[in-house]
Design a protein around this motif. Structure first.
Motif, PDB file in Angstrom:
ATOM      1  N   GLN A  61       0.831  -1.203   0.000  1.00 27.15           N
ATOM      2  CA  GLN A  61       0.000   0.000   0.000  1.00 27.15           C
ATOM      3  C   GLN A  61       0.865   1.253   0.000  1.00 27.15           C
ATOM      4  O   GLN A  61       0.579   2.227  -0.717  1.00 27.15           O
ATOM      5  CB  GLN A  61      -0.915  -0.016   1.228  1.00 27.15           C
ATOM      6  CG  GLN A  61      -1.869   1.161   1.313  1.00 27.15           C
ATOM      7  CD  GLN A  61      -2.917   1.136   0.214  1.00 27.15           C
ATOM      8  OE1 GLN A  61      -3.502   0.092  -0.058  1.00 27.15           O
ATOM      9  NE2 GLN A  61      -3.138   2.262  -0.439  1.00 27.15           N
ATOM     10  N   ARG A  62       1.955   1.218   0.818  1.00 32.98           N
ATOM     11  CA  ARG A  62       2.863   2.374   0.864  1.00 32.98           C
ATOM     12  C   ARG A  62       3.529   2.604  -0.490  1.00 32.98           C
ATOM     13  O   ARG A  62       3.613   3.746  -0.966  1.00 32.98           O
ATOM     14  CB  ARG A  62       3.916   2.145   1.948  1.00 32.98           C
ATOM     15  CG  ARG A  62       4.740   3.391   2.257  1.00 32.98           C
ATOM     16  CD  ARG A  62       5.774   3.102   3.318  1.00 32.98           C
ATOM     17  NE  ARG A  62       5.167   2.645   4.563  1.00 32.98           N
ATOM     18  CZ  ARG A  62       5.240   1.402   5.021  1.00 32.98           C
ATOM     19  NH1 ARG A  62       5.912   0.488   4.352  1.00 32.98           N
ATOM     20  NH2 ARG A  62       4.669   1.070   6.148  1.00 32.98           N
ATOM     21  N   ASN A  63       3.995   1.532  -1.107  1.00 31.38           N
ATOM     22  CA  ASN A  63       4.609   1.665  -2.435  1.00 31.38           C
ATOM     23  C   ASN A  63       3.595   2.153  -3.462  1.00 31.38           C
ATOM     24  O   ASN A  63       3.923   2.960  -4.344  1.00 31.38           O
ATOM     25  CB  ASN A  63       5.200   0.330  -2.876  1.00 31.38           C
ATOM     26  CG  ASN A  63       6.371  -0.100  -2.015  1.00 31.38           C
ATOM     27  OD1 ASN A  63       7.028   0.740  -1.410  1.00 31.38           O
ATOM     28  ND2 ASN A  63       6.621  -1.394  -1.940  1.00 31.38           N
ATOM     29  N   PHE A  64       2.381   1.679  -3.334  1.00 29.94           N
ATOM     30  CA  PHE A  64       1.342   2.102  -4.267  1.00 29.94           C
ATOM     31  C   PHE A  64       1.058   3.600  -4.101  1.00 29.94           C
ATOM     32  O   PHE A  64       0.933   4.326  -5.097  1.00 29.94           O
ATOM     33  CB  PHE A  64       0.074   1.286  -4.026  1.00 29.94           C
ATOM     34  CG  PHE A  64      -1.056   1.619  -4.962  1.00 29.94           C
ATOM     35  CD1 PHE A  64      -1.106   1.084  -6.238  1.00 29.94           C
ATOM     36  CD2 PHE A  64      -2.070   2.488  -4.574  1.00 29.94           C
ATOM     37  CE1 PHE A  64      -2.138   1.395  -7.101  1.00 29.94           C
ATOM     38  CE2 PHE A  64      -3.103   2.806  -5.425  1.00 29.94           C
ATOM     39  CZ  PHE A  64      -3.146   2.252  -6.702  1.00 29.94           C
ATOM     40  N   ASP A  65       0.973   4.052  -2.844  1.00 30.72           N
ATOM     41  CA  ASP A  65       0.719   5.487  -2.606  1.00 30.72           C
ATOM     42  C   ASP A  65       1.867   6.349  -3.116  1.00 30.72           C
ATOM     43  O   ASP A  65       1.646   7.404  -3.725  1.00 30.72           O
ATOM     44  CB  ASP A  65       0.505   5.730  -1.108  1.00 30.72           C
ATOM     45  CG  ASP A  65      -0.744   5.045  -0.585  1.00 30.72           C
ATOM     46  OD1 ASP A  65      -1.636   4.736  -1.398  1.00 30.72           O
ATOM     47  OD2 ASP A  65      -0.834   4.808   0.640  1.00 30.72           O
ATOM     48  N   LEU A  66       3.112   5.894  -2.854  1.00 30.31           N
ATOM     49  CA  LEU A  66       4.272   6.656  -3.325  1.00 30.31           C
ATOM     50  C   LEU A  66       4.313   6.709  -4.842  1.00 30.31           C
ATOM     51  O   LEU A  66       4.560   7.765  -5.441  1.00 30.31           O
ATOM     52  CB  LEU A  66       5.559   6.025  -2.781  1.00 30.31           C
ATOM     53  CG  LEU A  66       6.874   6.693  -3.201  1.00 30.31           C
ATOM     54  CD1 LEU A  66       6.910   8.138  -2.724  1.00 30.31           C
ATOM     55  CD2 LEU A  66       8.063   5.914  -2.651  1.00 30.31           C
ATOM     56  N   LEU A  67       4.046   5.567  -5.469  1.00 33.51           N
ATOM     57  CA  LEU A  67       4.053   5.528  -6.924  1.00 33.51           C
ATOM     58  C   LEU A  67       2.904   6.357  -7.489  1.00 33.51           C
ATOM     59  O   LEU A  67       3.045   7.009  -8.540  1.00 33.51           O
ATOM     60  CB  LEU A  67       3.944   4.072  -7.397  1.00 33.51           C
ATOM     61  CG  LEU A  67       4.433   3.772  -8.812  1.00 33.51           C
ATOM     62  CD1 LEU A  67       5.903   4.141  -8.937  1.00 33.51           C
ATOM     63  CD2 LEU A  67       4.241   2.306  -9.145  1.00 33.51           C
ATOM     64  N   MET A  68       1.780   6.366  -6.796  1.00 25.89           N
ATOM     65  CA  MET A  68       0.650   7.187  -7.226  1.00 25.89           C
ATOM     66  C   MET A  68       1.016   8.673  -7.162  1.00 25.89           C
ATOM     67  O   MET A  68       0.668   9.455  -8.061  1.00 25.89           O
ATOM     68  CB  MET A  68      -0.564   6.892  -6.348  1.00 25.89           C
ATOM     69  CG  MET A  68      -1.786   7.755  -6.663  1.00 25.89           C
ATOM     70  SD  MET A  68      -2.467   7.417  -8.318  1.00 25.89           S
ATOM     71  CE  MET A  68      -3.221   5.825  -8.020  1.00 25.89           C
ATOM     72  N   GLN A  69       1.746   9.064  -6.098  1.00 27.04           N
ATOM     73  CA  GLN A  69       2.176  10.456  -5.987  1.00 27.04           C
ATOM     74  C   GLN A  69       3.129  10.824  -7.110  1.00 27.04           C
ATOM     75  O   GLN A  69       3.008  11.893  -7.730  1.00 27.04           O
ATOM     76  CB  GLN A  69       2.851  10.675  -4.632  1.00 27.04           C
ATOM     77  CG  GLN A  69       3.341  12.109  -4.421  1.00 27.04           C
ATOM     78  CD  GLN A  69       4.058  12.269  -3.095  1.00 27.04           C
ATOM     79  OE1 GLN A  69       4.159  11.328  -2.322  1.00 27.04           O
ATOM     80  NE2 GLN A  69       4.550  13.456  -2.829  1.00 27.04           N
TER      81      GLN A  69
END
Length: 472
Positions: A357-365
């Motif tokens: 989830q953290r990687n997904f949020d960072l990649l989304m940003q």
């Protein structure tokens, strides 16, 4: 050749010297007046090296690489791509004179007028990075001041356009890359979440697994205390049974019934002993007392045997209880260990979901930033000074050319006189006779001795005879 000889040669040909000097100087002046005047236009821009990305929220620390960054930006500004944009912006290819010059240059089959003009523009462009600052100074030299200012401003605009285009192109590539990574990461995160849900459902860890572990730990502690208590009772029962088998059981002797029968047996044995002494063993009273003693002793032994049987039963019951509690304790330990392992695996799976989830949020940003950059026209370039048409030419500089021309005229006049002298060598002074002919001079006569007095100031060599005036 001595200094005296050289000066004598120049004085002997002073008219030629002056004529050559004036002619060369006049040519320099005429050339300076006839050469086309060139004007230098300048512009200054500032490049914010501390935040090269105006969309990203992160600040790039380029303090140690400021000069390298400015050098890269200077190369971009003076690149062929920027020059092509200047040609297209100013529409230089539409001027008939430029088209005629291009045709006169005999272009090759692979050449085009845009690249030809871009090369010419770059040859007159100078870009300098400021020392200790984040500024770039642009200079362009041309015969027309309006054209010089227009070209320089076009280079500034083209550079900003190149910066935006390069950033937008890179942002589009990043956006496409991040989009692909987002899809893969989204699938990975969904798989991890599904695995976590299946594991919780399989092991019954959906609601408050930590509270359940606390409850199982309480059960384990309670069973451990029960086992300890039961083992203590078993040890006590075995000890009493051992003492009972040796006839020295305090608990047995403390029993009220056994105490009463023991006391009764002692009284009967006393009466039997008195009857034996008083009446003899064959007397009916003795026999009756003996029968009572036997009956009481048998009853007492029966009570002791029953108590012993009861103690054995208690030991067996306690042993069974201890075994049962140990079995329950072992089972509870296994349950607690299994639950701890399940919770550890559950924690690992939760961390996997959280990391995904953290990687997904960072990649989304990052994807959002790239999308903004792909549609942004902002740059980190600030124009501090746009080029204005210069009013004073930078070349030719008449004063500087006169200075250089004076030096050149002196050199040409002296060289010409010296060359002519060597073609037609003559004796002009004492040094010519003594050095070139090797003949000593005894006396020098001449009407021009006063004029040559300033030339012949060097002391005479030893063994040389001159007149009082010292003339040549």
């Amino acid at each position: 050749m001595t200094v005296q000889q050289f000066l004598t040669i120049l004085l002997s040909r002073k008219r030629l010297f002056v004529a050559v000097f004036v002619l060369v100087l006049l040519l320099v002046v005429v050339a300076s007046l006839l050469l086309p005047k060139k004007y230098l236009a300048q512009a200054v821009i500032a490049v914010d090296a501390g935040n090269a990305d105006p969309v990203s929220l992160t600040m790039a620390n380029l303090s140690g690489q400021n000069q390298n960054y400015l050098g890269t930006q200077a190369s971009m500004l003076a690149s062929h791509n920027s020059a092509r944009k200047v040609v297209q912006t100013l529409k230089l290819t539409q001027f008939p004179a430029i088209q005629a010059s291009y045709q006169a240059s005999n272009p090759g089959p692979g050449d085009n007028i845009v690249d030809w003009l871009a090369t010419i523009l770059l040859s007159n462009l100078t870009v300098e990075a400021g020392k200790g600052s984040s500024t770039l100074t642009l200079s362009y030299k041309a015969t027309d001041p309006q054209f010089a200012a227009a070209v320089l401003n076009a280079f500034v605009d083209a550079y900003k356009s190149v910066v935006v285009d390069s950033r937008v192109e890179m942002a589009k590539q990043n956006e496409a890359f991040f989009q692909t990574q987002l899809e893969e990461l989204k699938q990975t995160m969904a798989q991890k979440q599904q695995q976590l849900a299946d594991y919780q459902r399989e092991h019954g860890l959906i609601e408050a697994p930590d509270e359940r572990l606390d409850l199982e730990n309480q059960k384990l502690n309670f069973l451990a205390s029960e086992v300890a208590q039961a083992q203590g009772e078993l040890t006590t029962a075995k000890s009493k049974l051992t003492e009972l088998s040796h006839g020295a059981a305090p608990d047995v002797m403390a029993n009220p019934v056994i105490q009463q029968m023991t006391l009764q047996l002692a009284q009967q044995e006393k009466l039997l002993s008195e009857a034996a002494q008083r009446e003899g063993p064959n007397h009916p009273n003795y026999k009756q007392a003996a029968a009572q003693v036997v009956a009481t002793r048998a009853q007492l032994n029966k009570l002791k045997k029953e108590y012993s049987t009861m103690m054995r039963s208690q030991v067996e019951t306690t042993q069974s209880r201890v075994d049962s509690l140990n079995t329950q304790l072992d089972q509870q330990k296994k349950t607690v260990l299994d639950m701890k392992g399940q919770l550890a695996q559950l924690d690992i799976m939760r961390r996997g979901v959280e990391n995904a989830q953290r990687n997904f949020d960072l990649l989304m940003q990052r994807w959002s930033e790239s999308m903004l950059q792909a549609n942004a026209s902002m740059t980190n370039v600030t124009v501090l000074q746009r080029a204005i048409p210069p009013t004073t030419p930078v070349s030719p500089v008449l004063k500087f050319n006169l200075l250089i021309g004076t030096v050149l005229a002196l050199f040409c006049a002296a060289a010409l006189n010296y060359g002519l002298e060597w073609l037609d060598r003559r004796v002009r002074c004492i040094d010519d006779v003594e050095r070139d002919l090797g003949v000593p001079v005894l006396i020098a006569l001449g009407a021009e001795r006063q004029k040559k007095k300033a030339v012949n100031k060097l002391p005479a060599p030893a063994g040389r005879l001159v007149n009082q005036e010292g003339a040549c």
